[in-house]
Design a protein around this motif. Structure first.
Motif, mmCIF file in Angstrom:
data_model
loop_
_atom_site.group_PDB
_atom_site.id
_atom_site.type_symbol
_atom_site.label_atom_id
_atom_site.label_comp_id
_atom_site.label_asym_id
_atom_site.label_seq_id
_atom_site.Cartn_x
_atom_site.Cartn_y
_atom_site.Cartn_z
ATOM 1 N N GLY A 90 0.799 -1.238 0.135
ATOM 2 C CA GLY A 90 0.024 0.154 0.142
ATOM 3 C C GLY A 90 0.805 1.410 -0.069
ATOM 4 O O GLY A 90 0.717 2.166 -0.868
ATOM 5 N N THR A 91 1.910 1.226 0.759
ATOM 6 C CA THR A 91 2.873 2.338 1.026
ATOM 7 C C THR A 91 3.407 2.633 -0.193
ATOM 8 O O THR A 91 3.765 3.694 -0.905
ATOM 9 N N ALA A 92 4.064 1.488 -1.152
ATOM 10 C CA ALA A 92 4.787 1.718 -2.184
ATOM 11 C C ALA A 92 3.751 2.143 -3.411
ATOM 12 O O ALA A 92 4.241 2.959 -4.224
ATOM 13 N N LEU A 93 2.673 1.481 -3.384
ATOM 14 C CA LEU A 93 1.502 2.004 -4.396
ATOM 15 C C LEU A 93 1.350 3.516 -4.492
ATOM 16 O O LEU A 93 1.291 4.355 -5.453
ATOM 17 N N MET A 100 3.420 9.234 -10.439
ATOM 18 C CA MET A 100 2.618 9.374 -11.721
ATOM 19 C C MET A 100 1.660 10.340 -11.894
ATOM 20 O O MET A 100 1.702 11.082 -13.152
ATOM 21 N N LEU A 101 0.871 10.730 -10.856
ATOM 22 C CA LEU A 101 0.001 11.944 -10.790
ATOM 23 C C LEU A 101 0.838 13.203 -10.801
ATOM 24 O O LEU A 101 0.612 14.212 -11.899
ATOM 25 N N LEU A 102 1.871 13.444 -10.414
ATOM 26 C CA LEU A 102 2.734 14.755 -10.469
ATOM 27 C C LEU A 102 3.323 14.654 -11.701
ATOM 28 O O LEU A 102 3.308 15.967 -12.654
ATOM 29 N N GLY A 103 3.891 13.704 -12.698
ATOM 30 C CA GLY A 103 4.452 13.609 -13.984
ATOM 31 C C GLY A 103 3.034 14.254 -14.869
ATOM 32 O O GLY A 103 3.483 15.037 -15.831
ATOM 33 N N MET A 104 1.849 13.791 -14.627
ATOM 34 C CA MET A 104 1.010 14.200 -15.524
ATOM 35 C C MET A 104 0.586 15.550 -15.403
ATOM 36 O O MET A 104 0.413 16.356 -16.388
ATOM 37 N N ILE A 105 0.472 16.139 -13.991
ATOM 38 C CA ILE A 105 0.277 17.409 -13.936
ATOM 39 C C ILE A 105 1.261 18.459 -14.270
ATOM 40 O O ILE A 105 0.993 19.324 -15.050
ATOM 41 N N CYS A 106 2.582 18.021 -14.385
ATOM 42 C CA CYS A 106 3.709 18.714 -14.659
ATOM 43 C C CYS A 106 3.628 19.105 -16.164
ATOM 44 O O CYS A 106 4.179 20.242 -16.807
ATOM 45 N N LEU A 107 3.368 18.000 -17.059
ATOM 46 C CA LEU A 107 3.343 17.846 -18.650
ATOM 47 C C LEU A 107 2.252 18.299 -19.482
ATOM 48 O O LEU A 107 2.183 18.440 -20.389
ATOM 49 N N ILE A 108 1.120 17.824 -18.642
ATOM 50 C CA ILE A 108 -0.083 18.053 -19.446
ATOM 51 C C ILE A 108 -0.415 19.294 -20.045
ATOM 52 O O ILE A 108 -1.024 19.533 -21.011
ATOM 53 N N PRO A 109 -0.064 20.681 -19.262
ATOM 54 C CA PRO A 109 -0.221 21.899 -19.872
ATOM 55 C C PRO A 109 0.603 22.269 -21.163
ATOM 56 O O PRO A 109 0.065 22.823 -21.988
ATOM 57 N N ALA A 110 1.838 21.327 -21.222
ATOM 58 C CA ALA A 110 2.607 21.685 -22.308
ATOM 59 C C ALA A 110 2.131 20.733 -23.745
ATOM 60 O O ALA A 110 2.031 21.421 -24.686
ATOM 61 N N TYR A 111 1.361 19.751 -23.353
ATOM 62 C CA TYR A 111 0.420 18.858 -24.154
ATOM 63 C C TYR A 111 -0.370 19.815 -25.007
ATOM 64 O O TYR A 111 -0.754 19.847 -26.109
ATOM 65 N N PHE A 112 -1.282 20.534 -23.564
ATOM 66 C CA PHE A 112 -2.633 21.133 -24.570
ATOM 67 C C PHE A 112 -2.108 22.387 -25.382
ATOM 68 O O PHE A 112 -2.877 22.805 -26.175
ATOM 69 N N ILE A 113 -0.873 22.824 -25.146
ATOM 70 C CA ILE A 113 -0.519 24.003 -26.023
ATOM 71 C C ILE A 113 0.510 23.502 -27.044
ATOM 72 O O ILE A 113 1.244 24.273 -27.784
ATOM 73 N N ARG A 114 0.376 22.260 -27.330
ATOM 74 C CA ARG A 114 1.001 21.505 -28.411
ATOM 75 C C ARG A 114 2.606 21.725 -28.427
ATOM 76 O O ARG A 114 3.253 21.886 -29.641
ATOM 77 N N GLN A 115 3.051 21.604 -27.212
ATOM 78 C CA GLN A 115 4.538 21.738 -27.230
ATOM 79 C C GLN A 115 5.230 20.158 -27.074
ATOM 80 O O GLN A 115 6.239 20.039 -27.384
ATOM 81 N N VAL A 116 4.397 19.205 -26.624
ATOM 82 C CA VAL A 116 4.816 18.006 -26.620
ATOM 83 C C VAL A 116 3.748 16.846 -26.985
ATOM 84 O O VAL A 116 2.613 17.350 -27.096
ATOM 85 N N VAL A 126 4.937 7.475 -16.217
ATOM 86 C CA VAL A 126 5.897 6.167 -15.962
ATOM 87 C C VAL A 126 7.028 6.346 -15.191
ATOM 88 O O VAL A 126 7.337 5.565 -14.399
ATOM 89 N N PHE A 127 7.901 7.258 -15.616
ATOM 90 C CA PHE A 127 9.145 7.471 -14.885
ATOM 91 C C PHE A 127 8.567 8.215 -13.290
ATOM 92 O O PHE A 127 9.420 7.557 -12.514
ATOM 93 N N GLY A 128 7.515 8.566 -13.378
ATOM 94 C CA GLY A 128 7.083 9.074 -11.863
ATOM 95 C C GLY A 128 6.747 7.871 -11.125
ATOM 96 O O GLY A 128 6.833 7.851 -9.904
ATOM 97 N N PHE A 129 6.004 6.885 -11.853
ATOM 98 C CA PHE A 129 5.691 5.514 -11.028
ATOM 99 C C PHE A 129 6.822 4.910 -10.574
ATOM 100 O O PHE A 129 6.780 4.238 -9.523
ATOM 101 N N LEU A 130 8.062 4.918 -11.295
ATOM 102 C CA LEU A 130 9.165 4.359 -10.883
ATOM 103 C C LEU A 130 9.972 5.109 -9.844
ATOM 104 O O LEU A 130 10.537 4.488 -9.039
ATOM 105 N N LEU A 131 10.203 6.187 -10.214
ATOM 106 C CA LEU A 131 11.032 7.053 -9.397
ATOM 107 C C LEU A 131 10.323 7.777 -8.291
ATOM 108 O O LEU A 131 10.990 8.745 -7.475
#
Length: 218
Positions: A90-93, A100-116, A126-131
Motif C-alpha cells: 500500500g505504501t509503495a503503490l 505518476m500523478l505529478l508527472g501528468m500534472i507537470c507535463l499536461i499543460p505543455a501537451y495542451f499548448i502543443r509543445q509535447v 511512468v518515470f514518476g511511477f518508478l521514481l
C-alpha cells in the motif's frame, strides 16, 4: 526520495509468530525494501535506454515499453509484498501513484499548448511511477534543461542564433499583446524545428536514477 526503506520496517511486536523472519527482522525488511528500490532504479534506466532508441530513430514511444515497465513494477511490489505484507504494498503503490500523478500534472499543460506529444506525457508518468514524486520532478527539470539546450543547438544549426532570438521576441510580443490567449507555438507544425523530447526526458531519468544508485551503493 526513493522508497525510504525505514518507512516500511514494521515494529517487531506486529511480526510475532511469523516464521519467515525468525532473526533480525527489521534488518531483513530494510534489505528487501532496498532491493526494491534498486530494481526500480534499474528499470527506469533500462526504460530510458529503450525509449531513447525508438524515439530517436522512429520518433515514437511504443506503449508496450511503458506497459512493460508498469507490469514490472507491480511484479516487484507483489514479490516484496509476499514477505513484507500489504502495508508495504500500500505504501509503495501510494508512492508510485503520487509520482505518476505529478508527472501528468507537470507535463499536461505543455501537451495542451502543443509543445509535447501524448507519448511524452505518458513517459513522464511512468518515470514518476518508478521514481516517485520527487524523482518525477527532477526528471522533468533535468530533461527540460537538456531538451532546451538541444533545441537551441538544433535551431542554431538550421537558422543561426540571431534568427532564433528574433523568433522568440516576436512570439513573446504576440503572446503579450493577445493577453497570452493567442499562443501559436506548435512545435509539431510544418517547418518547425522538431526534436525527440522523449530522449531528453530519458536522459533526465538516467541522471536522476544514476544519482540515486550512487547514493545507495556508496
Amino acid at each position: 526520495m526513493l522508497l525510504p526503506s525505514a518507512a516500511f520496517a514494521r515494529p517487531r511486536s506486529s511480526l510475532r509468530g511469523r516464521a519467515a523472519f525468525p532473526f533480525h527482522t527489521s534488518s531483513i525488511m530494510t534489505s528487501i525494501a532496498d532491493h526494491v528500490s534498486l530494481l526500480l532504479l534499474g528499470a527506469a534506466m533500462v526504460l530510458a535506454v529503450c525509449v531513447s532508441f525508438f524515439d530517436f530513430r522512429e520518433r515514437r514511444i511504443p506503449n508496450k515499453l511503458l506497459a512493460a515497465a508498469l507490469c514490472f513494477t507491480f511484479a516487484v511490489y507483489g514479490w516484496a509484498g509476499t514477505m513484507l505484507g500489504t502495508q508495504f504494498v500500500g505504501t509503495a503503490l501510494l508512492f508510485s501513484f503520487r509520482g505518476m500523478l505529478l508527472g501528468m500534472i507537470c507535463l499536461i499543460p505543455a501537451y495542451f499548448i502543443r509543445q509535447v506529444g501524448a507519448s511524452d506525457v505518458k513517459l513522464l508518468m511512468v518515470f514518476g511511477f518508478l521514481l516517485g514524486p520527487f524523482g518525477a520532478g527532477l526528471t522533468l527539470l533535468t530533461g527540460a534543461v537538456i531538451g532546451g539546450l538541444w533545441a537551441l543547438w538544433l535551431s542554431w544549426r538550421s537558422a543561426g542564433l540571431r534568427h532564433v532570438f528574433t523568433n522568440l521576441r516576436i512570439m513573446a510580443r504576440a503572446a503579450y499583446l493577445s493577453g497570452f490567449k493567442d499562443v501559436h507555438w506548435d512545435l509539431r507544425s510544418a517547418g518547425a524545428v522538431t526534436m525527440p523530447y522523449g530522449v531528453a526526458l530519458s536522459a533526465g531519468a538516467v541522471l536522476v536514477a544514476g544519482w540515486q544508485l550512487a547514493l545507495r551503493l556508496s
